[in-house]
Structure formats: structure tokens, C-alpha cells
Design an enzyme around this catalytic site. Structure first.
Site, PDB file in Angstrom:
ATOM      1  N   SER A  11      -2.523   7.465  -0.574  1.00 14.57           N
ATOM      2  CA  SER A  11      -3.043   8.199  -1.727  1.00 14.57           C
ATOM      3  C   SER A  11      -3.633   7.219  -2.721  1.00 14.57           C
ATOM      4  O   SER A  11      -2.926   6.350  -3.240  1.00 14.57           O
ATOM      5  CB  SER A  11      -1.923   8.993  -2.410  1.00 14.57           C
ATOM      6  N   HIS A  36      -6.296   9.646   1.335  1.00 19.91           N
ATOM      7  CA  HIS A  36      -5.857  10.858   0.630  1.00 19.91           C
ATOM      8  C   HIS A  36      -6.326  10.801  -0.824  1.00 19.91           C
ATOM      9  O   HIS A  36      -6.020   9.851  -1.549  1.00 19.91           O
ATOM     10  CB  HIS A  36      -4.332  10.950   0.697  1.00 19.91           C
ATOM     11  N   ASP A  38      -6.411  12.656  -4.428  1.00 19.56           N
ATOM     12  CA  ASP A  38      -5.713  13.645  -5.259  1.00 19.56           C
ATOM     13  C   ASP A  38      -6.588  14.057  -6.425  1.00 19.56           C
ATOM     14  O   ASP A  38      -6.896  13.250  -7.297  1.00 19.56           O
ATOM     15  CB  ASP A  38      -4.399  13.048  -5.773  1.00 19.56           C
ATOM     16  N   MET A  40      -6.889  16.413  -9.679  1.00 19.00           N
ATOM     17  CA  MET A  40      -6.023  17.114 -10.641  1.00 19.00           C
ATOM     18  C   MET A  40      -6.836  17.509 -11.867  1.00 19.00           C
ATOM     19  O   MET A  40      -7.703  16.749 -12.304  1.00 19.00           O
ATOM     20  CB  MET A  40      -4.873  16.207 -11.063  1.00 19.00           C
ATOM     21  N   HIS A  69      -7.066  16.614  -1.519  1.00 22.82           N
ATOM     22  CA  HIS A  69      -5.969  17.490  -1.960  1.00 22.82           C
ATOM     23  C   HIS A  69      -6.325  18.023  -3.338  1.00 22.82           C
ATOM     24  O   HIS A  69      -6.276  17.295  -4.323  1.00 22.82           O
ATOM     25  CB  HIS A  69      -4.667  16.646  -1.977  1.00 22.82           C
ATOM     26  N   MET A  71      -5.699  19.982  -6.523  1.00 18.60           N
ATOM     27  CA  MET A  71      -4.667  20.548  -7.404  1.00 18.60           C
ATOM     28  C   MET A  71      -5.381  21.071  -8.646  1.00 18.60           C
ATOM     29  O   MET A  71      -5.218  20.549  -9.756  1.00 18.60           O
ATOM     30  CB  MET A  71      -3.635  19.455  -7.754  1.00 18.60           C
ATOM     31  N   MET A 140       4.586  19.713   0.079  1.00 16.02           N
ATOM     32  CA  MET A 140       4.809  18.857  -1.088  1.00 16.02           C
ATOM     33  C   MET A 140       6.291  18.494  -1.178  1.00 16.02           C
ATOM     34  O   MET A 140       7.155  19.372  -1.200  1.00 16.02           O
ATOM     35  CB  MET A 140       4.375  19.574  -2.369  1.00 16.02           C
ATOM     36  N   GLY A 145       1.444  16.158  -9.418  1.00 17.93           N
ATOM     37  CA  GLY A 145       0.950  15.723 -10.719  1.00 17.93           C
ATOM     38  C   GLY A 145       0.973  14.216 -10.892  1.00 17.93           C
ATOM     39  O   GLY A 145       0.122  13.662 -11.564  1.00 17.93           O
ATOM     40  N   ASP A 176       3.761  14.968   1.410  1.00 15.98           N
ATOM     41  CA  ASP A 176       3.151  14.244   0.279  1.00 15.98           C
ATOM     42  C   ASP A 176       4.133  14.197  -0.882  1.00 15.98           C
ATOM     43  O   ASP A 176       4.514  15.239  -1.419  1.00 15.98           O
ATOM     44  CB  ASP A 176       1.869  14.997  -0.126  1.00 15.98           C
TER      45      ASP A 176
HETATM   46  C1  DX5 Z   1       1.280  13.993  -6.166  1.00 17.34           C
HETATM   47  C2  DX5 Z   1       0.168  13.597  -5.226  1.00 17.34           C
HETATM   48  C3  DX5 Z   1       0.569  12.571  -4.243  1.00 17.34           C
HETATM   49  C4  DX5 Z   1       1.020  11.272  -4.847  1.00 17.34           C
HETATM   50  C5  DX5 Z   1       1.865  10.552  -3.847  1.00 17.34           C
HETATM   51  O1  DX5 Z   1       0.867  15.073  -6.940  1.00 17.34           O
HETATM   52  O2  DX5 Z   1      -0.296  14.732  -4.516  1.00 17.34           O
HETATM   53  O3  DX5 Z   1      -0.445  12.362  -3.279  1.00 17.34           O
HETATM   54  O4  DX5 Z   1      -0.024  10.466  -5.260  1.00 17.34           O
HETATM   55  O5  DX5 Z   1       2.331   9.374  -4.454  1.00 17.34           O
HETATM   56  P1  DX5 Z   1       3.733   8.756  -4.046  1.00 17.34           P
HETATM   57  O6  DX5 Z   1       3.659   8.411  -2.586  1.00 17.34           O
HETATM   58  O7  DX5 Z   1       3.838   7.558  -4.932  1.00 17.34           O
HETATM   59  O8  DX5 Z   1       4.784   9.781  -4.337  1.00 17.34           O
HETATM   60 ZN    ZN Z   2      -1.642  14.502  -2.724  1.00 21.43          ZN
END
Ligand code: DX5
Ligand code: ZN
Length: 234
Positions: A11, A36, A38, A40, A69, A71, A140, A145, A176
């Protein structure tokens, strides 16, 4: 699930955002299978990250599949922009749209791999009407977040329940949040084959990336040997 099927997806939330292109290239060269991403919106989740323009920019730094991903809510108005910016797989939350079935159809119509995900507080039964539409279910294992949160162990049982729900149909199960070499084996033994990791990959800086990825992969492959796929319905 054979060990060869294991996918490790770092990620970029844990990368150095000032050097995002180099970071994506570095984890790719260090053995990442997917990247990956993210996304947000400060509304569906309490943090803000990046949009399609940044995805388009980092896409040029690697030929690895981009695992996006989302969100964000609403999500439908942005699907095409992420598809055009270089997403290979687009994963949406069941909680982010009142019409998730339509949203998944829209991702398919854009020619992308289709993923669906659910928060730790959402019953896995929410997947029953839509599991046949997707290439991947993302479980998840933190509340989304932020990177660096503690792994929620109930995710392991949820992976098993979703693998059983898939009834032998080919479908990836990705996990994740707080994923590391300490839990990848148990997740894999429960039926997961795709592992997102932010802090467990990026910790230690670039010289550590290859070892960090290899450690998660080794744990996952060991767990995969213990996994016996459920038999499909006759
Ligand atoms: C959380 C994200 C994850 C996050 C994972 O909302 O979707 O992808 O970045 O990070 P780690 O592996 O540090 O928990
Ligand atoms: Zn993610």
C-alpha cells in the site's frame, strides 16, 4: 490455493509521498506483485489521500497491476476517471453506495477487474447477493482510514466464511490492514491469497523492501500449504 497464487500488494499509503514514483518503482523491483492505491475522501473515511491524477502519474513508474481501493462516497461519479487513469482492479465498499450491485456492474462495464470490500463491522452476509459479480473480495482487517493500525483478528474467520460462500468459484480474497508476516500464514490457511501491506513493507526504507515482501510471501505460502479448498456444491 497454491503458493504460486499468492499476491503481495504494498500500500503506497506508507510510501514517501514526495517520492511516490520512485517508491512505486522500488517496491515493484523488490518483488511486489501489485501496487495497492488507497483513495480516501475525508467523508467516507476520516482521511484524505489522492485522486486519479496522482494514479495517472505513478502508473508511469511501473508495469505492475494497479489495485485501486476506493474509500469514497459517492463512488459512482469517479469510477471512469480511475479506470482511465490506469486502474487494473477497482474495489468499492459495500457501505459506500446504496446501489452497490449497480456500482459493480459499472466497474465491469469499464473493462476492469471488479473488487468489493466490507468494513470490519459489516456482516459478511452483505456479500451474498453480489459475490458472483466480483473477481476479488477485500476483507478489511482494520477500520479504513489510516495505515499502521493493529490487525483485527476476527478477519481470519471472516476470510474463511467468505471462501466458503464462494463455493469453489475462482475468486481472490485479499486482506488489508495490519497485515504482516505474523498473520499472513493464518490468513492464507483460512483462504486468503492476496495481501495488502503498508507499514510491514515500507518499514526500514528502500534497502528493506525486498526482505519485507519476501517475509510476508513466505508466511503466506506456508499457510497456503495448510489450506484445503472447500468443495463446490455438487
Ligand atoms: C487502510 C488502508 C490500508 C492501509 C494498510 O484504510 O486501506 O491499505 O494503508 O496499511 P497497514 O498495512 O500499515 O495497516
Ligand atoms: Zn487499502
Amino acid at each position: 490455493m497454491s503458493g504460486a497464487g499468492v499476491v503481495i500488494a504494498p500500500s503506497i499509503l506508507s510510501a514517501d509521498f514526495a517520492r511516490l514514483g520512485e517508491e512505486v518503482r522500488a517496491v515493484g523491483q523488490a518483488g511486489a506483485d501489485w501496487i495497492h492505491v488507497d483513495v480516501m475522501d475525508g467523508h467516507f473515511v476520516p482521511n484524505l489521500t489522492i485522486g486519479p491524477d496522482v494514479l495517472r502519474a505513478v502508473r508511469k513508474w511501473t508495469d505492475k497491476p494497479m489495485d485501486v481501493h476506493l474509500m469514497i462516497a459517492p463512488v459512482d461519479p469517479y469510477l471512469e476517471a480511475f479506470a482511465k487513469a490506469g486502474a487494473d482492479l477497482i474495489t468499492v465498499h459495500v457501505e459506500s453506495s446504496p446501489h452497490v450491485h449497480r456500482t459493480l456492474q459499472a466497474v465491469r462495464a469499464l473493462g476492469k477487474q471488479v473488487g468489493v470490500t466490507l468494513n470490519p463491522g459489516t456482516p459478511v452476509s452483505a456479500l451474498e447477493p453480489i459475490i458472483g459479480l466480483v473477481d476479488l473480495v477485500l476483507v478489511m482487517s482494520v477500520n479504513p482510514g489510516f495505515g499502521g493500525q493493529a490487525f483485527i483478528p476476527e478477519a481470519i474467520g471472516r476470510v474463511g466464511a467468505i471462501r466458503a460462500m464462494a463455493k469453489g468459484r475462482a475468486m481472490r480474497i485479499e486482506v488489508d490492514g495490519g497485515v504482516s508476516a505474523d498473520n499472513a500464514g493464518l490468513l492464507s490457511a483460512a483462504g486468503a491469497d492476496t495481501f495488502v501491506a503498508g507499514s510491514a513493507v515500507f518499514r526500514g526504507g528502500e534497502p528493506a523492501y525486498a526482505g519485507n515482501i519476501a517475509a510476508i510471501r513466505a508466511a503466506a505460502v506456508t499457510g497456503a500449504r495448510a489450506y484445503a479448498p472447500p468443495l463446490p456444491d455438487a
